[in-house]
Scaffold this motif. Structure first.
Motif, PDB file in Angstrom:
ATOM      1  N   SER A  87     -25.961  -6.814   8.181  1.00 12.12           N
ATOM      2  CA  SER A  87     -25.295  -7.106   6.908  1.00 12.12           C
ATOM      3  C   SER A  87     -23.881  -6.556   6.864  1.00 12.12           C
ATOM      4  O   SER A  87     -23.113  -6.873   5.951  1.00 12.12           O
ATOM      5  CB  SER A  87     -26.109  -6.504   5.752  1.00 12.12           C
ATOM      6  OG  SER A  87     -26.086  -5.082   5.805  1.00 12.12           O
ATOM      7  N   SER A 421     -22.809  -9.547   4.240  1.00 13.72           N
ATOM      8  CA  SER A 421     -23.799  -9.957   3.248  1.00 13.72           C
ATOM      9  C   SER A 421     -24.256  -8.740   2.461  1.00 13.72           C
ATOM     10  O   SER A 421     -24.047  -7.590   2.871  1.00 13.72           O
ATOM     11  CB  SER A 421     -25.014 -10.620   3.928  1.00 13.72           C
ATOM     12  OG  SER A 421     -24.656 -11.815   4.575  1.00 13.72           O
ATOM     13  N   PHE A 423     -26.555  -6.016   1.508  1.00 14.14           N
ATOM     14  CA  PHE A 423     -27.631  -5.335   2.231  1.00 14.14           C
ATOM     15  C   PHE A 423     -28.955  -5.432   1.481  1.00 14.14           C
ATOM     16  O   PHE A 423     -29.987  -5.773   2.065  1.00 14.14           O
ATOM     17  CB  PHE A 423     -27.254  -3.865   2.450  1.00 14.14           C
ATOM     18  CG  PHE A 423     -28.424  -2.996   2.843  1.00 14.14           C
ATOM     19  CD1 PHE A 423     -28.923  -3.035   4.136  1.00 14.14           C
ATOM     20  CD2 PHE A 423     -29.036  -2.154   1.905  1.00 14.14           C
ATOM     21  CE1 PHE A 423     -30.006  -2.243   4.490  1.00 14.14           C
ATOM     22  CE2 PHE A 423     -30.110  -1.364   2.263  1.00 14.14           C
ATOM     23  CZ  PHE A 423     -30.603  -1.403   3.559  1.00 14.14           C
ATOM     24  N   LEU A 426     -30.438  -9.017   1.341  1.00 19.30           N
ATOM     25  CA  LEU A 426     -30.899  -9.409   2.675  1.00 19.30           C
ATOM     26  C   LEU A 426     -32.165  -8.651   3.067  1.00 19.30           C
ATOM     27  O   LEU A 426     -33.075  -9.234   3.671  1.00 19.30           O
ATOM     28  CB  LEU A 426     -29.784  -9.142   3.697  1.00 19.30           C
ATOM     29  CG  LEU A 426     -29.973  -9.742   5.100  1.00 19.30           C
ATOM     30  CD1 LEU A 426     -30.104 -11.260   5.027  1.00 19.30           C
ATOM     31  CD2 LEU A 426     -28.805  -9.353   6.004  1.00 19.30           C
TER      32      LEU A 426
END
Length: 524
Positions: A87, A421, A423, A426
């Motif tokens: 991420s 992204s 964290f 995700l």
């Protein structure tokens, strides 16, 4: 550093005692490869002591929940470590970036658990003069534990993400035979974490040689044999640290992949072997342990096991679980600083590599020792015994196998951007995708595969049949049982950890580190 995958303990008194039937010399109890006693044993043996007193931990069926719960904790650390890196959080300046980057300490915990759980039957057999577990049966059980689930995951990963690179039979054979760490650029997409499974498989093959060495160097008394076994574990620790310093050196002739080979992790496996030897330490010896007796007993009497005779500072992280885990947390924070090297995939210097390994060794001791030692286990054992944690531990091998494919699904199918992204989002999506697949893998592939163990077990149970060429003696048919007095005195750690003679059939764990504990009723 990235991650790996990847059994035994006390029982209540069974009401049955050891047989005092005369047997040929050397034909004592047969230690199964999972560390359980599956045949009659001599009186005054460690199994008799196990029947004498039930420990304050574990369950009456001999299953220690905390080890399965620990697998859950370790594999969650592995998943968080990977999500953090992919991420982009690992290389950021966020406060949690450093500690999350070092959650690959789960690799060390897994490897040490393997060393402890798999070597302990061999340590018990050698130290107490029993026949060694059959090596062929041990290897058969190991293959059944890891290969079916791994092949299912590999088939999906190779066909879905790597089919364009599979040009020859050799391209398929390398990952399917766990040889991907011995040639450059052979870690398939979605299977990068399986380097540790390949390393562990190498340890499975090396363990019998270590056990044979430990048996050959022997000793005249159980205490001498135990000391020599402990020395083997210590030498493995030193060998692993030396290899890391050498392999990370700027002038090292070793290939870059050498940092993923078994020698680079002998220190973590060696720590598990040392724990196995300590847990098997002989009781009521005529000589004192080689460490100064600081447990309050009379020096020189030799009536305390080695755990009770360890220096006070070391006993803090063995008998005080809460304190031990707090120390492990502090050490993890230290490891998150630059002292242990870069957070990502950049190369580490020899000093950084050895520092990281030493810190992970200390963390692993602080985490595992209170769970397998003679203490109560305290809060850590209670937390690891929670039903939800136990479930995750049961399916932890599947979580390890499938979580990178779940991450790839997030990137390729759900529109997430690699290295940029959220964290937390995700992580939640990765676990939401991984847990159902890991559950299906456990109930549809892993647990059914374990039933094939009975093919070998039926041969092993035939009276007078030796199923392993490496077994030292022929197994005699069980004679009639007779009661015998149990030696007086408090039970030692070895006594508490050896199940009584009516233990249920051992069970293969669902997590990584792939070791066994006695089977629970609902899994039978």
């Amino acid at each position: 550093m990235t991650t790996p995958i990847s059994d035994m303990v006390p029982t209540q008194p069974s009401g049955r005692t050891d047989s005092d039937t005369k047997q040929p010399p050397g034909c004592g109890d047969q230690m199964d490869v999972e560390g359980t006693v599956s045949r009659p044993v001599r009186p005054h043996s460690i199994s008799a002591q196990a029947s004498h007193s039930a420990p304050s931990t574990g369950r009456s069926d001999g299953w220690l929940p905390s080890l399965e719960g620990l697998r859950a904790l370790a594999v969650l650390g592995v998943v968080v470590h990977h999500v953090s890196f992919l991420s982009g959080l690992t290389n950021s300046f966020e406060p949690l970036a450093g500690p999350l980057a070092r959650l690959d300490v789960g690799v060390a915990i897994f490897f040490a658990l393997s060393g402890f759980l798999l070597y302990r039957p061999f340590a018990l057999a050698t130290i107490h003069g029993h026949a060694q577990p059959p090596i062929r049966r041990y290897l058969w059980h190991r293959a059944l534990r890891i290969m079916p689930g791994y092949w299912a995951m590999a088939a999906v990963a190779l066909v879905w993400l790597n089919i364009d690179y599979m040009k020859s039979v050799w391209d398929w054979a390398i990952p399917l035979l766990l040889a991907q760490i011995y040639q450059p650029l052979r870690l398939p997409v979605g299977m990068e974490q399986t380097w540790s499974l390949a390393t562990e498989a190498t340890f499975y093959l090396a363990l019998p040689a270590i056990a044979v060495l430990g048996h050959r160097i022997g000793g005249r008394t159980p205490l001498v044999r135990a000391r020599r076994q402990l020395a083997i574990g210590a030498l493995l620790v030193l060998a692993g640290l030396t290899w890391n310093a050498y392999a990370h050196g700027p002038d090292s002739p070793l290939p870059g992949l050498a940092v993923l080979w078994l020698p680079a992790f002998l220190d973590w496996f060696g720590l598990g072997i040392m724990l196995a030897v300590l847990a098997s330490w002989p009781s009521r010896t005529t000589s004192p342990p080689f460490l100064t007796d600081l447990a309050g007993g009379e020096p020189g009497r030799g009536n305390e096991d080695l755990w009770s005779a360890t220096p006070r500072g070391l006993r803090v992280v063995t008998f005080a679980p809460g304190t031990s885990w707090l120390i492990a947390g502090a050490l993890l924070w230290i490891a998150s600083t630059p002292i242990a090297g870069p957070r990502g995939v950049e190369g580490a210097t020899p000093v950084e590599s050895v520092t990281e390994h030493l810190l992970f060794l200390a963390i692993t001791w602080c985490v595992i020792a209170p769970l397998v030692g003679p203490g109560s286990g305290g809060v850590p054992r209670a937390l690891l015994g929670h039903r939800a944690v136990l479930f995750l531990g049961r399916i932890s091998y599947g979580i390890f196998l499938w979580h990178l494919l779940a991450l790839e699904a997030c990137f390729r199918l759900l529109g997430f951007t690699r290295m940029s992204s959220s964290f937390w989002v995700l992580l939640v999506l990765t676990m939401a995708l991984t847990i159902p697949v890991a559950t299906a893998s456990y109930y549809l592939i892993e647990r059914p595969s374990r039933r094939l163990r009975r093919i070998w077990q039926r041969r092993a149970d035939r009276p007078g049949l030796d199923v392993g060429a490496d077994s030292l003696v022929q197994t005699p048919a069980p004679g009639p049982r007779a009661t015998s007095p149990v030696p007086a005195g408090p039970p030692t750690l070895a006594a508490l950890l050896v199940p009584s003679t009516d233990t249920p059939e051992p069970q293969y764990q669902g997590g990584d580190r792939n070791e066994e504990q006695p089977r629970r009723e609902h899994d039978q």
